[in-house]
Design a protein around this motif. Sequence first.
Motif, short mmCIF file in Angstrom:
data_model
loop_
_atom_site.label_atom_id
_atom_site.label_comp_id
_atom_site.label_asym_id
_atom_site.label_seq_id
_atom_site.Cartn_x
_atom_site.Cartn_y
_atom_site.Cartn_z
N ASP A 12 68.23 61.35 88.83
CA ASP A 12 68.30 61.58 87.39
C ASP A 12 68.46 63.07 87.17
OD1 ASP A 12 68.00 59.00 86.20
OD2 ASP A 12 65.89 59.03 86.76
N ALA A 13 69.58 63.48 86.59
CA ALA A 13 69.86 64.89 86.34
C ALA A 13 69.91 65.13 84.84
CB ALA A 13 71.19 65.30 86.99
N GLU A 32 80.34 61.56 89.44
CA GLU A 32 81.20 61.41 90.62
C GLU A 32 80.95 62.53 91.63
OE1 GLU A 32 85.38 60.92 89.83
OE2 GLU A 32 84.97 59.49 88.22
N ASN A 33 80.88 63.76 91.14
CA ASN A 33 80.67 64.90 92.03
C ASN A 33 79.33 64.82 92.77
OD1 ASN A 33 83.14 65.91 91.20
ND2 ASN A 33 82.26 67.41 89.80
N ILE A 34 78.28 64.50 92.04
CA ILE A 34 76.96 64.41 92.65
C ILE A 34 76.94 63.29 93.69
CG2 ILE A 34 74.52 63.92 92.24
CD1 ILE A 34 74.94 65.26 89.43
N ALA A 35 77.50 62.13 93.33
CA ALA A 35 77.53 61.00 94.26
C ALA A 35 78.32 61.34 95.52
CB ALA A 35 78.14 59.78 93.57
N ARG A 36 79.44 62.03 95.37
CA ARG A 36 80.26 62.40 96.53
C ARG A 36 79.50 63.34 97.45
NH1 ARG A 36 82.94 66.74 96.47
NH2 ARG A 36 83.30 66.72 94.22
N GLN A 44 73.97 55.09 91.56
CA GLN A 44 72.66 55.66 91.87
C GLN A 44 72.44 56.99 91.14
OE1 GLN A 44 73.65 54.86 96.23
NE2 GLN A 44 71.44 55.19 96.25
N ILE A 45 73.43 57.46 90.40
CA ILE A 45 73.37 58.76 89.74
C ILE A 45 73.35 58.59 88.23
CG2 ILE A 45 74.50 61.01 89.49
CD1 ILE A 45 73.60 60.33 92.37
N ALA A 70 65.04 63.31 92.24
CA ALA A 70 65.64 62.36 93.18
C ALA A 70 64.56 61.47 93.76
CB ALA A 70 66.37 63.11 94.30
N GLY A 71 64.81 60.19 93.72
CA GLY A 71 63.94 59.24 94.38
C GLY A 71 64.49 58.99 95.78
N ILE A 72 63.64 59.09 96.78
CA ILE A 72 64.11 58.86 98.14
C ILE A 72 63.36 57.66 98.72
CG2 ILE A 72 64.84 61.22 98.56
CD1 ILE A 72 62.25 61.68 100.08
#
Length: 74
Positions: A12-13, A32-36, A44-45, A70-72
């Motif tokens: 979550d940003a 898209e950029n974060i996921a890549r 997930q973004i 970020a959840g890990i």
Amino acid sequence: MAAKGYVVGNVDAYHCGSRSPKMLPHIPQMRENIARVLRVDIDQINVKATTEEHLGFTGSGQGISSYAVAGIER
């Protein structure tokens, strides 16, 4: 993280400001950029934009801030 057996579950940003440009048109590309970069599925973004309602330096128009959680998972 991968070496220790962890993966990104979700991100979550947030983008915060008062007079910042309208972020809605940019959010799909940001996702898209974060996921890549993180090598995860775009679902997930989550990216949100908000204002600080005149509170602090962002609310007074002196700047902007961004943060992410970020959840890990193992």
